[in-house]
Design a protein around this motif. Structure first.
Motif, PDB file in Angstrom:
ATOM      1  N   ARG A 323       0.819  -1.216   0.000  1.00  0.00           N
ATOM      2  CA  ARG A 323       0.000   0.000   0.000  1.00  0.00           C
ATOM      3  C   ARG A 323       0.853   1.267   0.000  1.00  0.00           C
ATOM      4  NH1 ARG A 323      -1.189   4.303  -0.157  1.00  0.00           N
ATOM      5  NH2 ARG A 323      -2.773   5.498   0.951  1.00  0.00           N
ATOM      6  N   HIS A 372      -7.448   5.915   1.715  1.00  0.00           N
ATOM      7  CA  HIS A 372      -7.819   5.732   3.117  1.00  0.00           C
ATOM      8  C   HIS A 372      -9.336   5.582   3.167  1.00  0.00           C
ATOM      9  CE1 HIS A 372      -3.781   7.426   3.336  1.00  0.00           C
ATOM     10  NE2 HIS A 372      -4.218   8.431   2.615  1.00  0.00           N
ATOM     11  N   GLU A 418      -6.414  15.705   1.855  1.00  0.00           N
ATOM     12  CA  GLU A 418      -5.253  15.803   2.747  1.00  0.00           C
ATOM     13  C   GLU A 418      -4.000  16.346   2.073  1.00  0.00           C
ATOM     14  OE1 GLU A 418      -4.056  11.935   4.115  1.00  0.00           O
ATOM     15  OE2 GLU A 418      -3.836  11.148   2.091  1.00  0.00           O
ATOM     16  N   HIS A 419      -4.035  16.630   0.786  1.00  0.00           N
ATOM     17  CA  HIS A 419      -2.825  17.124   0.118  1.00  0.00           C
ATOM     18  C   HIS A 419      -2.811  18.637  -0.028  1.00  0.00           C
ATOM     19  CE1 HIS A 419      -2.363  12.974  -2.063  1.00  0.00           C
ATOM     20  NE2 HIS A 419      -2.103  12.911  -0.780  1.00  0.00           N
TER      21      HIS A 419
HETATM   22 ZN    ZN Z   1      -2.993   9.617   1.380  1.00  0.00          ZN
END
Ligand code: ZN
Ligand code: 2HG
Length: 463
Positions: A323, A372, A418-419
């Motif tokens: 992953r 996720h 989240e980026h």
């Molecule tokens: Zn990520």
């Protein structure tokens, strides 16, 4: 004759380290997106909070734009300097300053890597629980700037939850000391949380006090092969109900193929379309039996086709690599990336629509998705076919992103999980935030950075 800006900066701050070699400008002027041609004015590397403040004050006076710079592992162009900005690298401010055993906090400088924070916490028998694959290169300042999430959000939340205090330098060079490590502090606006996720547009993190946690209970890592997409959330619900999950991550056969080509070890024979890596507390035999029972039930229901439980730390690491190795395995292809989220309850319906959209819009294009799933966060990596030129490829991806943004809007989701927004997603901010909100965001920016020198062009487009 007047000095050139750089000569003037050197004269004002003779001790400040400045880099101007072409190789250095390229290195510090780009992030992992590799889409823009770096073109910074120079790189400043302050070694202290005072030096950092002086640089910002000088830029404020001279109206010189700044790009704050950590590990530059970002995937949204947030740390790109392509317009003669001064890159302010926090790389030399990379020390642990203080551990407080009573408060269970670690105070660090912004340029320290996430990995070094993990090590420092471990030395005191505690953990800093935010974690993700770029841990060895990313910096804590950058993590704070993007409210980084990662692979353990399902248990521990995002970076935001772990910030007890921040020292921040504003666009005028003022130093703000936010929250000072207090657990309770109901004294008005909490600017700490405004700074977390602000992508270097409001201030530069000069110091961070991080909360630490007790180490997790012993755990087990399991890899599951799934027959179809619907099974994903069925397995997630079952496992979440029965086990204490530390992580629940998924990827497709496409992602696996690339990791295996880059040295990953095959753990399950046969080909399946979807895979899950999950880690859960396994304190004793009863907990391990519960995990096995959950697995068997999923097998009986037809939600899982095969699975393997790691029998050693090395095997657990190998499963995790399947992953965590995805981004690196694709890096040389410079994928176009989407990083989207919806509420967990909206995932099944969103996934169906998203899959239909991607299949329809990218008929000749390899699309790798993973992420996720337990947090409702999906990563989509689109690989440019060799026959398609770079510009045409980006244009196609931006067209699809617009459609994706509309789908997300209908589901109340976010175009950046989240980026961060950076340069890559600034055209889609309106799909996630209302016009009124964006107006207020701009107003806040004006207060913290009146001359708009902090990371201009990021997040909003034009500052
Ligand atoms: Zn990520
Ligand atoms: C991950 O979850 C990172 O591995 C990177 O957020 C995702 O490369 C990506 O798109």
């Amino acid at each position: 004759m007047t000095d050139s800006p750089l000569a003037e900066l050197s004269r004002c701050q003779p001790g400040l380290r400045l880099l101007t070699e072409p190789g250095e400008l390229e290195h510090y002027g780009r992030d992992w997106t590799r889409r823009w041609t770096p073109d910074p004015l120079a790189i400043a590397l302050p070694a202290s909070v005072e030096e950092l403040q002086e640089v910002v004050r000088w830029c404020h006076r001279q109206r010189i734009s700044i790009v704050p710079s950590g590990g530059r592992t970002g995937l949204s162009g947030g740390a790109v300097a392509a317009n003669r900005e001064l890159v302010v690298s926090l790389e030399r401010m990379n020390r642990v300053l203080h551990f407080n055993a009573v408060d269970r906090t670690l105070t660090v400088q912004p340029g320290i890597t996430l990995h070094a924070v993990h090590e420092a916490a471990r030395e005191h028998g505690l953990i800093y629980p935010v974690d993700f694959a770029a841990r060895g290169s990313c910096s804590i300042g950058g993590n704070i700037a993007t409210n980084a999430g990662g692979i353990r959000v399902i248990r521990y939340g995002n970076t935001r939850e772990w910030i007890a205090g921040l020292k921040v330098v504003t666009g005028q060079g003022d130093l703000l000391e936010l929250n000072r490590g207090l657990i309770k502090n109901s004294s008005g606006y909490d600017f700490r949380h405004l700074l977390v996720g602000s992508e270097g547009t409001l201030g530069i993190v000069a110091e961070a006090t991080l909360k630490l946690a007790a180490p997790p209970l012993p755990s087990q890592v399991m890899l599951l092969a799934l027959p179809d997409m619907d099974a994903l959330m069925q397995v997630f619900s079952l496992f979440r109900e029965r086990l204490q999950l530390q992580a629940f991550e998924f990827f497709t056969d496409h992602a696996l193929k690339h990791v295996l080509q880059h040295g990953g070890q095959r753990a399950i024979d046969g080909d399946y379309p979807y895979y899950v890596v999950t880690e859960f507390d396994a304190v004793d035999e009863a907990a391990q039996d519960a995990a096995l029972a959950a697995f068997e039930q999923a097998l009986e229901q037809g939600w899982v086709s095969d699975g393997v439980i790691a029998q050693s730390d090395a095997q657990a690491a190998a499963l995790w690599h399947l992953r965590e190795g995805i981004t690196e395995s694709l890096a040389s292809r410079r994928p176009y990336k989407n990083d989207v989220s919806v509420r967990i309850s909206a995932v099944p319906e969103f996934l169906r629509e998203m899959q239909a959209l991607l299949t329809r819009e990218y008929p000749q294009v390899e699309v790798v998705w993973f992420g996720h799933i337990g947090d409702g966060n999906l990563h989509i990596n689109v690989l440019r076919p060799e026959a398609l030129g770079e510009d045409a490829f980006i244009a196609q991806c931006e067209h699809v992103t617009k459609l994706l943004a509309a789908t997300l809007q209908r589901h109340g989701g976010s175009i950046s999980a989240e980026h961060g927004i950076g340069l890559v997603k600034r055209a889609y901010l309106e799909s996630t935030r209302s016009a009124a909100e964006i107006l207020m965001m701009r107003g806040v920016k004006q207060v913290f950075d009146p001359h708009g020198i902090l990371n201009p062009g990021k997040m909003f487009g034009s500052n």
